[in-house]
Design a protein around this motif. Sequence first.
Motif, PDB file in Angstrom:
ATOM      1  N   HIS A  76       0.987  -1.259  -0.002  1.00  0.00           N
ATOM      2  CA  HIS A  76      -0.018  -0.078  -0.100  1.00  0.00           C
ATOM      3  C   HIS A  76       0.790   1.097  -0.102  1.00  0.00           C
ATOM      4  N   ARG A  77       0.460   2.280  -0.594  1.00  0.00           N
ATOM      5  CA  ARG A  77       1.047   3.440  -0.679  1.00  0.00           C
ATOM      6  C   ARG A  77       0.195   4.539  -0.052  1.00  0.00           C
ATOM      7  N   ARG A  78       0.736   5.379   0.570  1.00  0.00           N
ATOM      8  CA  ARG A  78       0.117   6.675   1.369  1.00  0.00           C
ATOM      9  C   ARG A  78       1.225   7.725   1.541  1.00  0.00           C
ATOM     10  N   LEU A  79       0.891   8.805   0.805  1.00  0.00           N
ATOM     11  CA  LEU A  79       1.608  10.142   0.592  1.00  0.00           C
ATOM     12  C   LEU A  79       0.810  11.405   1.516  1.00  0.00           C
ATOM     13  N   LEU A  80       1.780  12.001   2.192  1.00  0.00           N
ATOM     14  CA  LEU A  80       1.013  13.032   3.012  1.00  0.00           C
ATOM     15  C   LEU A  80       1.085  14.402   2.340  1.00  0.00           C
ATOM     16  N   TYR A  81       1.911  14.549   1.133  1.00  0.00           N
ATOM     17  CA  TYR A  81       2.391  15.635   0.184  1.00  0.00           C
ATOM     18  C   TYR A  81       2.125  15.148  -1.058  1.00  0.00           C
ATOM     19  N   ASN A  92      -3.364  10.519  -0.158  1.00  0.00           N
ATOM     20  CA  ASN A  92      -3.455  10.230   1.361  1.00  0.00           C
ATOM     21  C   ASN A  92      -5.120   9.687   1.493  1.00  0.00           C
ATOM     22  N   GLU A  93      -5.420   8.354   1.635  1.00  0.00           N
ATOM     23  CA  GLU A  93      -6.484   7.727   1.717  1.00  0.00           C
ATOM     24  C   GLU A  93      -6.704   7.606   3.290  1.00  0.00           C
ATOM     25  N   THR A  94      -7.807   8.021   3.466  1.00  0.00           N
ATOM     26  CA  THR A  94      -8.286   8.074   5.022  1.00  0.00           C
ATOM     27  C   THR A  94      -9.458   7.319   5.119  1.00  0.00           C
ATOM     28  N   ASP A 106     -17.550  29.134  11.470  1.00  0.00           N
ATOM     29  CA  ASP A 106     -17.812  30.629  11.154  1.00  0.00           C
ATOM     30  C   ASP A 106     -18.685  30.942  10.119  1.00  0.00           C
ATOM     31  N   GLY A 107     -19.363  30.037   9.241  1.00  0.00           N
ATOM     32  CA  GLY A 107     -20.190  30.277   8.300  1.00  0.00           C
ATOM     33  C   GLY A 107     -19.300  30.478   7.016  1.00  0.00           C
ATOM     34  N   GLN A 108     -18.064  30.152   6.849  1.00  0.00           N
ATOM     35  CA  GLN A 108     -17.390  30.398   5.616  1.00  0.00           C
ATOM     36  C   GLN A 108     -17.356  28.992   4.761  1.00  0.00           C
ATOM     37  N   MET A 109     -17.694  29.533   3.525  1.00  0.00           N
ATOM     38  CA  MET A 109     -17.542  28.587   2.532  1.00  0.00           C
ATOM     39  C   MET A 109     -16.306  28.177   1.903  1.00  0.00           C
ATOM     40  N   HIS A 110     -15.942  26.624   1.798  1.00  0.00           N
ATOM     41  CA  HIS A 110     -14.763  26.260   1.320  1.00  0.00           C
ATOM     42  C   HIS A 110     -15.083  25.256   0.102  1.00  0.00           C
ATOM     43  N   HIS A 111     -14.211  25.260  -0.723  1.00  0.00           N
ATOM     44  CA  HIS A 111     -14.146  24.460  -1.888  1.00  0.00           C
ATOM     45  C   HIS A 111     -13.034  23.488  -2.078  1.00  0.00           C
ATOM     46  N   GLU A 112     -12.663  23.025  -0.935  1.00  0.00           N
ATOM     47  CA  GLU A 112     -11.661  21.841  -1.127  1.00  0.00           C
ATOM     48  C   GLU A 112     -11.984  21.162   0.272  1.00  0.00           C
ATOM     49  N   PRO A 113     -12.025  19.470  -0.021  1.00  0.00           N
ATOM     50  CA  PRO A 113     -12.204  18.803   0.734  1.00  0.00           C
ATOM     51  C   PRO A 113     -11.114  18.495   1.856  1.00  0.00           C
ATOM     52  N   TYR A 114     -11.486  18.145   2.952  1.00  0.00           N
ATOM     53  CA  TYR A 114     -10.337  17.616   4.017  1.00  0.00           C
ATOM     54  C   TYR A 114     -10.552  16.191   4.370  1.00  0.00           C
ATOM     55  N   ARG A 115      -9.422  15.540   4.865  1.00  0.00           N
ATOM     56  CA  ARG A 115      -9.546  13.964   5.223  1.00  0.00           C
ATOM     57  C   ARG A 115     -10.003  14.000   6.568  1.00  0.00           C
ATOM     58  N   ILE A 116     -10.716  12.993   6.735  1.00  0.00           N
ATOM     59  CA  ILE A 116     -11.446  12.442   8.115  1.00  0.00           C
ATOM     60  C   ILE A 116     -10.660  11.256   8.628  1.00  0.00           C
ATOM     61  N   GLY A 117     -10.069  11.151   9.923  1.00  0.00           N
ATOM     62  CA  GLY A 117      -9.970   9.844  10.425  1.00  0.00           C
ATOM     63  C   GLY A 117      -8.659   9.517   9.965  1.00  0.00           C
ATOM     64  N   GLY A 119      -5.297   7.218   8.586  1.00  0.00           N
ATOM     65  CA  GLY A 119      -5.234   6.356   7.163  1.00  0.00           C
ATOM     66  C   GLY A 119      -5.315   5.106   6.910  1.00  0.00           C
ATOM     67  N   LEU A 120      -5.979   4.631   5.741  1.00  0.00           N
ATOM     68  CA  LEU A 120      -6.098   3.474   5.498  1.00  0.00           C
ATOM     69  C   LEU A 120      -5.032   2.401   5.652  1.00  0.00           C
ATOM     70  N   VAL A 121      -5.387   1.178   6.024  1.00  0.00           N
ATOM     71  CA  VAL A 121      -4.351   0.129   6.192  1.00  0.00           C
ATOM     72  C   VAL A 121      -4.540  -0.811   5.280  1.00  0.00           C
ATOM     73  N   ALA A 122      -3.592  -1.341   4.385  1.00  0.00           N
ATOM     74  CA  ALA A 122      -3.720  -2.485   3.315  1.00  0.00           C
ATOM     75  C   ALA A 122      -3.112  -3.582   4.218  1.00  0.00           C
ATOM     76  N   ARG A 123      -3.594  -4.844   4.420  1.00  0.00           N
ATOM     77  CA  ARG A 123      -3.000  -5.905   4.876  1.00  0.00           C
ATOM     78  C   ARG A 123      -3.028  -7.177   3.848  1.00  0.00           C
ATOM     79  N   GLY A 124      -2.234  -7.668   3.735  1.00  0.00           N
ATOM     80  CA  GLY A 124      -1.828  -9.156   2.908  1.00  0.00           C
ATOM     81  C   GLY A 124      -1.121 -10.109   3.446  1.00  0.00           C
TER      82      GLY A 124
END
Length: 293
Positions: A76-81, A92-94, A106-117, A119-124
């Motif tokens: 699995h690959r996860r990059l923070l940048y 960056n999969e979360t 504050d009522g301000q609109m944003h047009h870019e999502p942010y990650r929640i939780g 990071g995903l972990v892939a096992r094999g």
Amino acid sequence: MLPRRRCQAGPNGALDRKCRPSVPEGYQVTEPVAGNYYPVNAQIVISDDKAALAVAVDRSQGGASLKDGQIELMVHRRLLYDDARGVGEPLNETQGISPFDWIDSDGQMHHEPYRIGTGLVARGKHFLLLTSPKTAARAYRRVQDEIYYEPVVAVWSGEGPGPRKGLVGMGSVLPPNVAIITLEKQPEPRTVLIRLAHRYGLGEDETLSVPATVSLSKIIHAAHIGKAVKATELSLSANQPKAEMLARRKRFPTVEDPNPQPGYSVLFDAAPEGPEMLVQLAPLQIRTFVIRY
């Protein structure tokens, strides 16, 4: 351990690739690592004249052999940048992600999502095999099939007709170099779809990398389906007769034949023969049939 290295990797074990191919003269290598990573869906193998080392996997991942005698796998690959490869965001999969448009406290609109939780972990699972080069294919092909066709455990309550006893598998009617990858009844009454695959490639094994002959009639009988009456070969995706598909295929003009007629033929595509409905498969060939019983 393996100084004179030969590395093979490919999807489903059906395609051999040299994990570090020769570089043409004058070509400048700018990605020595990424350029030598290959998809590993079945196994990756390195070998020399004395030994072969194979790693079989249970899920797709990246693989390489960047140094002699070494295998590396990236589950699995996860990059923070952002790696500046055109995606425009870090890989960056979360566990979750916000909507693309969201409003903060504050009522301000944003047009870019942010990650929640987190990071995903892939096992094999990785299955390590060490054997001689001559028997390597037998070892990793067998393990590959066992991983893919892992038995399903079922529990019976003890009521009703119960499981069938004394059911014998297909081992008695299948050559050791052939596997059944599809066997399912079709919507049309008294028809079944069967897909056969040759398990070995050319040169992989001294005795098993040869054409194989299979009886479709015996397979249907061994599966307790019925008596086979007629068999028609279909395309690999089973959506049209193979003969019709090949008849429509266009041929490229050549010096010997500047005006070729439509139509195409392939080796080992003869129709099932005789009451046993015998068919042949070339190394690593897959053939699909619909059988009426």
